[in-house]
Design an enzyme around this catalytic site. Structure first.
Site, PDB file in Angstrom:
ATOM      1  N   GLU A   1       0.812  -1.221   0.000  1.00  0.00           N
ATOM      2  CA  GLU A   1       0.000   0.000   0.000  1.00  0.00           C
ATOM      3  C   GLU A   1       0.843   1.268   0.000  1.00  0.00           C
ATOM      4  O   GLU A   1       1.760   1.444   0.807  1.00  0.00           O
ATOM      5  CB  GLU A   1      -0.961   0.024   1.195  1.00  0.00           C
ATOM      6  CG  GLU A   1      -1.865   1.268   1.140  1.00  0.00           C
ATOM      7  CD  GLU A   1      -3.220   1.122   1.784  1.00  0.00           C
ATOM      8  OE1 GLU A   1      -3.394   0.205   2.602  1.00  0.00           O
ATOM      9  OE2 GLU A   1      -4.111   1.942   1.478  1.00  0.00           O
TER      10      GLU A   1
ATOM     11  N   GLU B   1     -12.883   4.014  -0.062  1.00  0.00           N
ATOM     12  CA  GLU B   1     -12.314   4.005   1.295  1.00  0.00           C
ATOM     13  C   GLU B   1     -12.333   5.424   1.868  1.00  0.00           C
ATOM     14  O   GLU B   1     -11.315   6.102   1.942  1.00  0.00           O
ATOM     15  CB  GLU B   1     -10.874   3.466   1.289  1.00  0.00           C
ATOM     16  CG  GLU B   1     -10.358   3.168   2.696  1.00  0.00           C
ATOM     17  CD  GLU B   1      -8.878   2.781   2.750  1.00  0.00           C
ATOM     18  OE1 GLU B   1      -8.091   3.298   1.944  1.00  0.00           O
ATOM     19  OE2 GLU B   1      -8.528   1.972   3.615  1.00  0.00           O
TER      20      GLU B   1
END
Ligand SMILES: O=C(O)C(=O)CO
Length: 252
Positions: A133, A232
């Site tokens: 990530e 998100e």
């Protein structure tokens, strides 16, 4: 139905919607799956016809792959979670560089590559993708090392596995770099998953913020990317309405 498969990150929405309602509404709206949701809910997610799209691959975001002393632990955690992913048909596990903590970018890169090489073959055999990530170190995750696309891409290049890719978080990379569409197009071969949110604020992805998601989604679709885009963000309004709006905006 558009060309982009969409999911939602559990943590952003579960604080304002009951789990069963969130699962049912996600399905009704057209989401293909949910991410990072508590394991005790997995049977309900799957029974509703949704996929569990990502889960955390190891602990922790701040203490991750850039430190050799973590590699034995992370290898064990990743191998266990790859087994779980196979069992539950979860396509991607999220992995983290960890914070710099004084480690140079070159040393952190070498360490992260070596850590990922230890599990790449297992991931390949399992058909599970490890997605490293990209996060901003400016606002939300101070000192996090994988905070630039070039660094993450270099990790992927050096590992050289089709099962080690980047989680390109559009919100985080807008904060660090901008130039979102060009970056995505240039590096799509190394991107295995996307996250969204509005900037600034990490809320709805509508015209209250600076990113123009329809164009970003079209650019992603034009690359023939066949993975998921995960919403998100934390809603500021009715969570179901915001989820529905976000789905529409990205449904190109
Ligand atoms: O900030 C993020 O995007 C994270 O995934 C941390 O949980």
């Amino acid at each position: 139905m558009g060309t982009i498969k969409q999911s939602l990150a559990w943590w952003g929405f579960a604080r304002s919607i009951e789990p069963e309602k969130l699962i049912a509404e996600a399905k009704r709206i057209g989401y293909a799956g949910v991410e990072m949701c508590p394991q005790e809910l997995w049977p309900k997610v799957v029974d509703a016809g949704l996929r569990i799209v990502t889960m955390g691959g190891h602990k922790s975001l701040t203490d991750g792959l850039n430190r050799r002393e973590n590699h034995d632990r992370i290898e064990r955690e990743l191998k266990d979670n790859i087994e779980l992913a196979v069992k539950w048909d979860i396509p991607s596990l999220i992995v983290f560089s960890g914070n710099r903590g004084g480690i140079s970018d070159e040393e952190g890169l070498t360490n992260t590559v070596d850590g990922l090489r230890r599990v790449a073959k297992t991931a390949e055999e399992a058909g599970v993708t490890l997605v490293l990530e990209l996060l901003n170190s400016k606002v939300d995750h101070p000192d996090y090392q994988c905070d630039h696309t070039a660094w993450g891409v270099e990790v992927c290049r050096r590992v050289g596995s089709p099962r080690v890719k980047l989680l390109y978080d559009i919100y985080h990379m807008q904060i660090m770099e901008g130039d979102i569409i060009r970056t995505i197009k240039n590096h799509i071969e190394h991107i295995g998953h996307f996250h969204t949110a509005g900037n600034p604020g990490r809320h709805e992805i509508d015209d209250s913020q600076e990113l123009y998601y329809p164009a970003i989604m079209r650019a992603i679709a034009e690359t023939n990317y066949d993975g998921y885009v995960g919403q998100e963000f934390t809603p500021t309004r009715d969570a179901v309405a915001s989820l529905e709006q976000a789905y529409r905006i990205c449904n190109v």
